[in-house]
Design a protein around this motif. Structure first.
Motif, PDB file in Angstrom:
ATOM      1  N   GLN A 174      -9.974   3.306  -4.561  1.00 19.47           N
ATOM      2  CA  GLN A 174     -11.094   4.244  -4.422  1.00 19.47           C
ATOM      3  C   GLN A 174     -10.890   5.379  -5.402  1.00 19.47           C
ATOM      4  O   GLN A 174      -9.802   5.955  -5.494  1.00 19.47           O
ATOM      5  CB  GLN A 174     -11.182   4.776  -2.993  1.00 19.47           C
ATOM      6  N   THR A 212       0.846  -1.191   0.000  1.00 20.34           N
ATOM      7  CA  THR A 212       0.000   0.000   0.000  1.00 20.34           C
ATOM      8  C   THR A 212       0.883   1.242   0.000  1.00 20.34           C
ATOM      9  O   THR A 212       2.006   1.221   0.504  1.00 20.34           O
ATOM     10  CB  THR A 212      -0.935   0.033   1.222  1.00 20.34           C
ATOM     11  N   ALA A 257       0.909  13.839  -2.309  1.00 21.41           N
ATOM     12  CA  ALA A 257      -0.262  14.031  -1.449  1.00 21.41           C
ATOM     13  C   ALA A 257      -1.122  15.167  -1.992  1.00 21.41           C
ATOM     14  O   ALA A 257      -2.350  15.052  -2.049  1.00 21.41           O
ATOM     15  CB  ALA A 257       0.174  14.319  -0.017  1.00 21.41           C
ATOM     16  N   THR A 280      -3.748  14.467  -4.965  1.00 21.81           N
ATOM     17  CA  THR A 280      -4.270  13.094  -4.948  1.00 21.81           C
ATOM     18  C   THR A 280      -5.496  13.023  -4.045  1.00 21.81           C
ATOM     19  O   THR A 280      -5.428  13.349  -2.858  1.00 21.81           O
ATOM     20  CB  THR A 280      -3.197  12.108  -4.454  1.00 21.81           C
ATOM     21  N   THR A 281      -6.604  12.631  -4.645  1.00 16.54           N
ATOM     22  CA  THR A 281      -7.839  12.405  -3.889  1.00 16.54           C
ATOM     23  C   THR A 281      -8.238  10.936  -3.902  1.00 16.54           C
ATOM     24  O   THR A 281      -9.128  10.534  -3.144  1.00 16.54           O
ATOM     25  CB  THR A 281      -8.989  13.264  -4.455  1.00 16.54           C
ATOM     26  N   ALA A 307      -7.790   6.902  -3.201  1.00 16.40           N
ATOM     27  CA  ALA A 307      -7.311   6.180  -2.016  1.00 16.40           C
ATOM     28  C   ALA A 307      -7.211   4.690  -2.333  1.00 16.40           C
ATOM     29  O   ALA A 307      -7.590   4.249  -3.402  1.00 16.40           O
ATOM     30  CB  ALA A 307      -8.255   6.429  -0.840  1.00 16.40           C
ATOM     31  N   GLY A 308      -6.688   3.965  -1.375  1.00 17.62           N
ATOM     32  CA  GLY A 308      -6.521   2.522  -1.576  1.00 17.62           C
ATOM     33  C   GLY A 308      -5.505   2.244  -2.665  1.00 17.62           C
ATOM     34  O   GLY A 308      -5.664   1.303  -3.439  1.00 17.62           O
ATOM     35  N   THR A 363       1.211   5.381   0.798  1.00 19.38           N
ATOM     36  CA  THR A 363       0.743   6.604   1.439  1.00 19.38           C
ATOM     37  C   THR A 363       1.319   7.767   0.644  1.00 19.38           C
ATOM     38  O   THR A 363       2.538   7.903   0.556  1.00 19.38           O
ATOM     39  CB  THR A 363       1.227   6.687   2.903  1.00 19.38           C
TER      40      THR A 363
END
Length: 86
Positions: free
Chosen positions: A40, A20, A74, A77-78, A80-81, A22
């Protein structure tokens, strides 16, 4: 049993590992992935291996992007996952 364990891992072969991600505006990914999975929907701001910054807009959930991204920003970026695959 893995019948394909003796085959070389190439950019066109299925991923063998992943992690994953971040999003981080400064730090690069520890391993340069062969693709990114977006779990997502949303925008994905990436730093490509060639040095370019690219914004993928409105990436649908479940998308597999075959890009070599050195980092995920970050800011911008909207989505996720996010999973890096190599």
């Amino acid at each position: 049993m893995d019948k394909f364990s003796d085959y070389p891992t190439s950019l066109t072969a299925p991923a063998r590992d992943g992690a994953t991600v971040t999003p981080d505006d400064v730090n690069d990914l520890t391993i340069l992935p062969r693709a990114l999975y977006v779990g997502q929907a949303g925008n994905l701001s990436v730093r490509l291996a060639g040095g370019q910054a690219v914004l993928f807009q409105n990436v649908p959930a479940g998308t597999l992007l075959p890009v070599r991204a050195s980092g995920i920003n970050a800011v911008g970026t909207t989505a996720a996952g996010i999973v890096a695959l190599w």
